[in-house]
Structures are given as C-alpha cells and as structure tokens.
Design a protein around this motif. Sequence first.
Motif, PDB file in Angstrom:
ATOM      1  N   CYS A   1      -7.534  -0.900   0.253  1.00 36.42           N
ATOM      2  CA  CYS A   1      -6.483  -1.418   1.124  1.00 36.42           C
ATOM      3  C   CYS A   1      -7.118  -2.009   2.365  1.00 36.42           C
ATOM      4  O   CYS A   1      -7.830  -1.318   3.085  1.00 36.42           O
ATOM      5  CB  CYS A   1      -5.496  -0.316   1.501  1.00 36.42           C
TER       6      CYS A   1
ATOM      7  N   CYS B   1       0.823  -1.209   0.000  1.00 40.51           N
ATOM      8  CA  CYS B   1       0.000   0.000   0.000  1.00 40.51           C
ATOM      9  C   CYS B   1       0.862   1.266   0.000  1.00 40.51           C
ATOM     10  O   CYS B   1       1.767   1.393   0.814  1.00 40.51           O
ATOM     11  CB  CYS B   1      -0.899  -0.001   1.232  1.00 40.51           C
TER      12      CYS B   1
ATOM     13  N   HIS C   1      -0.011   3.538   3.470  1.00 42.00           N
ATOM     14  CA  HIS C   1       0.452   3.252   4.825  1.00 42.00           C
ATOM     15  C   HIS C   1       1.662   2.323   4.734  1.00 42.00           C
ATOM     16  O   HIS C   1       1.935   1.750   3.691  1.00 42.00           O
ATOM     17  CB  HIS C   1      -0.684   2.681   5.690  1.00 42.00           C
TER      18      HIS C   1
ATOM     19  N   CYS D   1      -5.235  -0.064   5.688  1.00 45.92           N
ATOM     20  CA  CYS D   1      -5.595   1.269   6.178  1.00 45.92           C
ATOM     21  C   CYS D   1      -6.993   1.676   5.759  1.00 45.92           C
ATOM     22  O   CYS D   1      -7.484   2.718   6.192  1.00 45.92           O
ATOM     23  CB  CYS D   1      -4.569   2.300   5.726  1.00 45.92           C
TER      24      CYS D   1
HETATM   25 ZN   LIG Z   1      -3.094   0.958   3.121  1.00 44.50          ZN
END
Ligand SMILES: [Zn+2]
Length: 635
Positions: free
Chosen positions: A62, A41, A44, A65
């Motif tokens: 995602c 990702c 994050h 997050c």
């Molecule tokens: Zn993420």
Amino acid sequence: MTSPSSDNFKESLKQQADIVRIVGDYVKLKKAGAQNFSGLCPFHNEKTPSFSVHATRQFFHCFGCGESGDVFTFVQKVENITFPEAVRLIAQKLGVPMPKISFSSPAEARDAQVRMALLDVHVRATQFFQECLRRPEGANAREYLKSRGLDAETITRFRIGYAPDSGFLLRDALRREFDEELLRESGLFSWKEGRSQPSAISHQEKPQTGQQTAAIYSKFRNRVMFPICNDQGKVIAFTGRTLSADEKAGPKYLNSPETAIYSKSRVLFNLDNAKEWIRKLDYSILVEGQMDCISVYAAGFHNVIASSGTAFTELQAKLLGRFSKRIVVNFDPDTAGARATERTLGLLVEEEFNIQVLTLEAGFDPDLFIRRKGKDAYAAALNQSKEHKYFDYLIDRARAMFPARNAESKVKAVNHLLPHIQKVPSRIVRDELAMEISQKLGIDSAVLRQELKHAATSRAATHVKATAEAQITGAERVLIRALGSATQMQASATRTSSREGTDEEFDPARQAQYALQSEHLYEGLTAQSLIEALLAAGTETADVMELPKTEEDRRLLAAILMSEEEELTPETVEGAVRALRRIYLRRRLEEVQRTLEQERSGGSKGEKHALLQEMVRLKRALMDPGLGETDSKAS
Ligand SMILES: [Zn+2]
C-alpha cells in the motif's frame, strides 16, 4: 505434495494460492497495469486506491500506509490472526488438507494444546447452557429473554443459554471429557481453598500425589449466559446476567476472567457477526452493553459491536479499524461510565476514526429505544447522527459547561477542548477545528484566537517524515529492480535478451551485482542496507521479498517492485551505474572541498597537497565522457 515439514507446506501452499484471488475476497481489485491490480486499502481509510497487488511476484503493497507482504501476511493482518492460523485459513480456502502443525518448542506445543482444549471446553459449555435454557429449569431465563424482546432466532444466533442454579451440573457434564486441571484454567469454575493459581498444565504434570485439592464448582449460577466470541466466531468466554434478586448472588453481570484464550482488551463483542457488514456498509455502530448490541443486531442493524462498558484499548481500535474507520457511537458520553467513554473516544480520535455521536432521548438506551419506538425510529436517529460529528458534540458540551459569554468563561471552554483537539493526528484537521471553535464559541479576541490556534497546531508528535521511497534516486530504483530480478531469471531460463538481434543473454541481476560489488557505489545512499541485503543473497533466492532485513527496507523494495514499468535493458542498468558513480564522485568532491576550506588556516602541507591532488582527480573523473548521459563506451 503436502509434506509434513511446515516450511515445505507453506511454500507449496504459497505457490498454489493466487494472491490476487485471495485478496479479492476482501478488496475489490481492478487491473491497473501489466501485472498489477489495485483497490482500496483494507488497512487504512482511503477514497482513492493506493493498495496494489503484484500478480507475478505475489505480494501486496500500500502506497498510502506502507503495509506490504505476501499472501500469508495479508490474511494474517486482514483477519487479525496468527501466522499458523493464516496458513490454515488459506489451506481451507484452497481445499488443501493441513499437515500436522509442528511447533518450535515443547512449551509452545503444550500452550497450543491447552488453548485448543479450552476452546473445546467452551464449545461443550455453550451446548450445555443452551440445553439448560430449553429444560424446565430454564423457564425464568426464557421469560427474561422474552421480556427483552429476543426471539428464538436471535437466541440461537447468539447461542444464548442458561446456567442452572447448581454448582456441580456443569462440572459433572464436563468432567467426563476434560481433565479437572484444564477446567480450572477455563475460567468457568471457582474453588474455595487458598490454592495458588494453577500454572500452565499438561496431562503429565497433573499432581500424582494423594494431596487433596478443593472441589471446583460453577462460577456462573442461575444466570442467562451470553457467549463472548473471538472474531472467528469461536466462544472464548461468557457474560452471565443474574436472574436472582438476592444480593448474595453477586454482580448483575459477571464476566469470565482472563484465560489463555480470552483477553478482554482484544475482543469486541459481536465483531464475528458484524465484521463483514462493517466492511460492506463502511461504518460500525458502537453500543455499550451486550444486550444493546443484540437488540440492535436483531433489529436488522448488523454492523453493531459492543465495548462491554470498559474503555476501548488500542488493540480493539486497530482491530475495528481494519474493517472501517467510520463509527457511530451510540451511547451518551455524559453517563456514568463517562471516563471510560471519554478514553474510548479519545483513542478513536488518535486512530483517526471518523466519529459521529448518536444521542437518544434521555432515559433511552438502544435496547429500550428499539423496543419502544421500533427499528424505523432507530434508523432515522442513525441517519440524523451523520450530521452530528464528535467535535460538534464536544463544543456543544463545553458551551453548556461554561455558559457565560465573558472572556473568562470562553478561556475555560477552550482549555476544556484543547486536550481533545491535540489528540487529532492531522495538523490540518486540528487547524480547522481551532477555527471552528473560535467561531462557535464566539471568540473575538485576536490574542485568544492566536493562542488557541497555536496550542492546537503545535502538537509534539507531529512531524511529516519524508519516506525513504521519496528520497531514493531513479538510479537506485533501477539497480534494485535489477538485483531483484535474479529470481525471475531462474524461473524463466529460456528468456532471451530484449535487444533485437542479440543472441547473448542479458542478466540484469548479474550486471548490477558485478558493478555494485566492484565499486561499492551504493555506500551512503538511502537504499544502502537494502542493496547490501540483495547483494548478499546473490542469485540463490526463492523469494526476493524475504531478503530485506528491516521492515522499512521491505516496504521500500515492495514500493519499487510494484511500480516496475519499463523493461530493464543493459543500457538502463549501465546508465544507473553511471549515475551512481556521478553521485559518488560529486559527494566525494564536496567532502574534499569542505576539508580544504576548514584546513585553510591549519593542516600540514603534505595533507593539503594530497587533498588538492584528489580534487583534481575527482574533477577529471567527473568530466570523463564515459560518465555522460550518452553511452560512448561499448558495454
Ligand atoms: Zn493502506
């Protein structure tokens, strides 16, 4: 194809843009399923991929997050740009010509016009300063840059220039192209008269009266000019370093004021050059001043950015965090700007950055260090900093501040450290830190140790909230997928039932809609609002991801659609409806039983009788073989 209407354009662009390819420019994607790709990702920090892209439905989600959205959202977030800019960027990537932008109000159009014009002013001003640096009057500035060890390549890359010692040359150069009102908005000029702040302007509103306004003159005079760019590399402001020894010449470093295009709290110096390197190397180097930043960059460490001496803002931390959450802080946190520094570090801790501290020998800033000792020595120092975590640094400092080995001194050291520890969002990490501090400070008192642990772990803001996704039942999942399939059915009208030997077309969306609308079985469930939004839209939707009304529901839908695995059949949909009916009946039964217990002493006979009757009815309904796991009724 490129309709002037921006909505049509957006839609047509979305159809042409393959989200997998666009995301692939930023994230290394691997095929993870029939229609999914996954990768690390970009929003994050993670080591195992929880970021997925749905190839057929063209959205990302995602699981780590919770970020999700379509190709525009992705580009907007990853580049930190506005929606119209994201549309423009994707059009550029695809080689599609842009139609004229349409704005929602005249004021918005005028603001955008002013911003565009201000960017043009800065392009021209940058060229003007660069030219002045090359001219005879730029000799001192060139000498200064040479003394700082900057070569021609670096000077060109950073578009460094020279503002001549005249108040009018720049004005006269720019006045040929730009309105004076606009120049007043640019932050490049001053004027004497106590005229009130110019407001947003347009060419029509320019004062037509003969009223005399004070002449404008250059704010930056006899200064080496360092352009400040946004992360797209557009010049939006300047820092000017004075060449004059005269005290009247103003501060050593002078910055542009805030303007319609420049907001100090949103910009990180050199992020435009550094961002791809930060992503590639997975860490950034943070230095204090622009000169430090340029030196470190010129020495080959391209992932460097500068905070320009002021404390980091949350926006800056978030902006940087998109590229990497690992950071090496290369300034002495004890120096003059200690408070700003401490706030910056505190903020980075809160944003869950992994912070290392690079401390150079006393008296050396990065610029001086590289010039005196060379880039290899800097690389070595950088390498060493990997061993030096921010909290080790803090503990060392606390020990130096309270050196006595008695209990009182240790309590002081602990109290000094606590506010720092409490900024750490993760309870587990805070717990570990408390242990480490006990050890390093040599706290042998069980009471003090307990107190430290308690203070460190009981941070008000900690709560592990179970996400909606975890609470949702399998039946809700199936029905949401069924409702969400409405658009797919439209797209492939020729699709036939998955059941062999059946000619009748199976439409999971219609089946789910029928069942849910007639019985309202979804009431009180986690996914109630999401199901309602899907039901309300019916089968007339272009993009199912645009239906949810809240951010939370959108994420929930994204998560469910992303993990679509087994195909929907009439049996799975019917099974899900039965499961919801069971859930509904059981919940109702519990309610009735609770009410009956409460009313054991009071309540009228009639009421009690009605409740008992309902209880019997509910129990009987629950025993209906039609509710069982095996299908006894033909659908
Ligand atoms: Zn993420």
